[in-house]
Design a protein around this motif. Structure first.
Motif, PDB file in Angstrom:
ATOM      1  N   THR A 149    -137.947  61.958 -92.559  1.00  0.00           N
ATOM      2  CA  THR A 149    -136.950  61.549 -91.496  1.00  0.00           C
ATOM      3  C   THR A 149    -136.312  62.636 -91.128  1.00  0.00           C
ATOM      4  O   THR A 149    -136.094  63.680 -91.804  1.00  0.00           O
ATOM      5  CB  THR A 149    -135.940  60.441 -92.032  1.00  0.00           C
ATOM      6  N   PHE A 151    -132.862  63.737 -88.296  1.00  0.00           N
ATOM      7  CA  PHE A 151    -132.035  63.187 -87.490  1.00  0.00           C
ATOM      8  C   PHE A 151    -130.995  64.157 -86.969  1.00  0.00           C
ATOM      9  O   PHE A 151    -130.253  64.843 -87.785  1.00  0.00           O
ATOM     10  CB  PHE A 151    -131.288  62.070 -88.123  1.00  0.00           C
ATOM     11  N   THR A 231    -141.876  59.096 -83.483  1.00  0.00           N
ATOM     12  CA  THR A 231    -142.755  59.638 -84.639  1.00  0.00           C
ATOM     13  C   THR A 231    -143.810  60.794 -84.539  1.00  0.00           C
ATOM     14  O   THR A 231    -144.282  60.914 -83.221  1.00  0.00           O
ATOM     15  CB  THR A 231    -143.469  58.295 -85.208  1.00  0.00           C
ATOM     16  N   VAL A 240    -143.527  61.036 -89.630  1.00  0.00           N
ATOM     17  CA  VAL A 240    -142.090  61.461 -89.613  1.00  0.00           C
ATOM     18  C   VAL A 240    -141.308  60.746 -88.698  1.00  0.00           C
ATOM     19  O   VAL A 240    -142.069  60.458 -87.330  1.00  0.00           O
ATOM     20  CB  VAL A 240    -141.913  63.192 -89.207  1.00  0.00           C
ATOM     21  N   SER A 241    -140.339  60.244 -88.808  1.00  0.00           N
ATOM     22  CA  SER A 241    -139.548  59.499 -88.003  1.00  0.00           C
ATOM     23  C   SER A 241    -138.330  60.447 -87.473  1.00  0.00           C
ATOM     24  O   SER A 241    -137.783  60.832 -88.353  1.00  0.00           O
ATOM     25  CB  SER A 241    -138.890  58.343 -88.312  1.00  0.00           C
ATOM     26  N   MET A 242    -138.210  60.771 -86.287  1.00  0.00           N
ATOM     27  CA  MET A 242    -137.275  61.873 -85.438  1.00  0.00           C
ATOM     28  C   MET A 242    -136.464  61.175 -84.440  1.00  0.00           C
ATOM     29  O   MET A 242    -136.830  60.631 -83.714  1.00  0.00           O
ATOM     30  CB  MET A 242    -137.942  63.129 -85.458  1.00  0.00           C
ATOM     31  N   LEU A 254    -126.793  59.300 -91.262  1.00  0.00           N
ATOM     32  CA  LEU A 254    -127.939  59.366 -91.387  1.00  0.00           C
ATOM     33  C   LEU A 254    -128.191  60.984 -92.207  1.00  0.00           C
ATOM     34  O   LEU A 254    -127.397  61.749 -91.773  1.00  0.00           O
ATOM     35  CB  LEU A 254    -128.705  59.213 -90.145  1.00  0.00           C
ATOM     36  N   GLU A 258    -134.949  64.209 -94.886  1.00  0.00           N
ATOM     37  CA  GLU A 258    -135.539  63.705 -96.113  1.00  0.00           C
ATOM     38  C   GLU A 258    -137.179  63.765 -96.178  1.00  0.00           C
ATOM     39  O   GLU A 258    -137.806  63.233 -95.003  1.00  0.00           O
ATOM     40  CB  GLU A 258    -135.077  62.542 -96.434  1.00  0.00           C
ATOM     41  N   TYR A 260    -140.248  62.305 -98.169  1.00  0.00           N
ATOM     42  CA  TYR A 260    -140.733  61.380 -99.121  1.00  0.00           C
ATOM     43  C   TYR A 260    -142.245  61.419 -99.486  1.00  0.00           C
ATOM     44  O   TYR A 260    -143.011  61.676 -98.847  1.00  0.00           O
ATOM     45  CB  TYR A 260    -140.640  59.898 -98.525  1.00  0.00           C
ATOM     46  N   THR A 265    -138.402  62.081-103.848  1.00  0.00           N
ATOM     47  CA  THR A 265    -137.629  62.329-102.259  1.00  0.00           C
ATOM     48  C   THR A 265    -137.112  63.538-102.507  1.00  0.00           C
ATOM     49  O   THR A 265    -136.186  63.884-103.421  1.00  0.00           O
ATOM     50  CB  THR A 265    -137.024  61.212-102.060  1.00  0.00           C
ATOM     51  N   SER A 267    -133.881  65.532-100.309  1.00  0.00           N
ATOM     52  CA  SER A 267    -133.004  65.340 -99.373  1.00  0.00           C
ATOM     53  C   SER A 267    -132.397  66.988 -98.975  1.00  0.00           C
ATOM     54  O   SER A 267    -132.056  67.626-100.119  1.00  0.00           O
ATOM     55  CB  SER A 267    -131.705  64.463 -99.698  1.00  0.00           C
TER      56      SER A 267
END
Length: 367
Positions: A149, A151, A231, A240-242, A254, A258, A260, A265, A267
């Motif tokens: 992720t 953000f 994504t 990846v979610s962005m 948020l 990160e 995974y 994981t 961070s």
């Protein structure tokens, strides 16, 4: 070793940290500066004890200057890069590489034809934060990376920047083009090249005003998406979610980034900075462990990419903060808005792997 002589074009807000950080560099000597407003260049020359202040045209005509450091606004990056290359000089530019992919391809092609180097910010991924995370991934501490992720959640630069209108201009503005390079460059460094993008984008808060400085209370016309969510599929299979946003006025909990993996994981801290904590949580553990940095560095080490490029020229190898990387990052960022407009996945045409030298390497090796 004789330092490479460089000139800075663009004496605005960001230039101060470059003048400061490069002052004692073993690789480069800033001997001149230029700006479209000559008085700006003269002021910076006086402030940082730079020998010469020029117009842009005068700068490009100086035969002793081998490298141009392009710190102009995004809309001018391509024109200044191209003019510098045509004048026979290497170039290092602030991000993004260009506004359009066509402009960016032209930069790459001219550099290749002339046997010149082009580098492009950000170089933050060379810092201890991203490199500590990379070492953890490469050593298998989280297993196989499967997702991430990213953000960038903020309220926009009009609260502090004295002239923020270009951040909202069509094409080169918005949170993706402004802050996205830090995040996407870090993700490519950690996960490798991307393959496709799917996203939504919008102007969620269109009415803005300059909050400080001489333009205070001036309305800003927002011409580019200020909230982009999507994504990115990577070639290694990671998804990846962005989100990048200038529309978050209440703050966010948020994480910045990160990663995974199948066994844990990571961070990471803010990729806008060179350092930052990296924490690891292994599968089956309730504890986050702070990883020891692989080396120590400061918060703002802008200029590392310039030094790496010059060192790589001497050693006839690829440089890390390259225009090829910047082009791949630019295509990823453009694909967010394109996907939203066209309602489909965008399959990327470019890729990037460090160490795959372009044609200019062969030209350098024979000189």
């Amino acid at each position: 070793m004789q330092k490479m002589k460089a000139g800075i074009i663009g004496c605005g807000t960001i230039s101060g940290v470059y003048f400061t950080n490069l002052k004692n560099s073993p690789w480069v000597e800033v001997v001149a500066c230029a700006d479209i407003v000559l008085d700006n260049a003269k002021n910076k020359a006086e402030e940082f004890n730079i020998p010469k202040a020029y117009t842009v045209e005068e700068m490009l005509a100086q035969s002793e200057i081998e490298l141009i450091i392009n710190l102009t606004i995004p809309a001018s990056h391509a024109n200044v890069d191209i003019a510098s290359l045509e004048a026979g000089k290497h170039v290092y530019s602030e991000k993004p590489l260009a506004i359009t992919l066509d402009e960016a391809r032209r930069i790459l092609n001219i550099a290749d034809q002339k046997g010149l180097r082009v580098g492009c910010a950000p170089d933050t991924f060379l810092g201890s934060g991203i490199q500590t995370a990379k070492a953890a991934i490469d050593s298998g501490q989280i297993g196989r990376p499967i997702a991430a992720t990213a953000f960038m959640m903020g309220s926009g630069p009009e609260a502090w920047h004295p002239n923020p209108e270009f951040f909202y201009a069509s094409g080169g503005g918005g949170p993706m083009m402004d802050m996205g390079p830090y995040y996407v460059s870090a993700l490519v460094e950690l996960l490798g090249p991307a393959s496709r993008v799917s996203a939504s984008a919008g102007i969620q808060i269109p009415d803005r005003v300059v909050a400080s400085g001489p333009l205070q209370a001036k309305p800003i016309t927002v011409q580019t998406p200020t909230h982009l969510a999507g994504t990115i599929d990577f070639e290694n299979g990671a998804i990846v979610s962005m989100i990048t946003s200038f529309d978050i006025f209440g703050g966010s909990h948020l994480p910045w980034i990160e990663i995974y993996g199948t066994h844990g994981t990571l961070s990471l801290g803010d990729p806008n900075y060179f350092n930052g904590e990296v924490k690891l949580r292994k599968h089956g553990s309730d504890e986050w462990v702070l990883l020891e940095p692989v080396f120590e560095c400061g918060k703002n080490e802008r200029g590392l990419g310039i030094e790496d490029m010059i060192q790589s020229i001497h050693e006839q190898k690829d440089h890390r903060v390259s225009a090829r990387l910047a082009y791949h990052v630019l295509e990823i960022m453009h694909s967010f808005q394109q996907s939203s407009l066209e309602g489909r996945h965008i399959v990327l045409q470019s890729t990037y792997r460090y160490g795959k030298l372009p044609a200019y390497a062969a030209a350098e090796s024979t000189n």
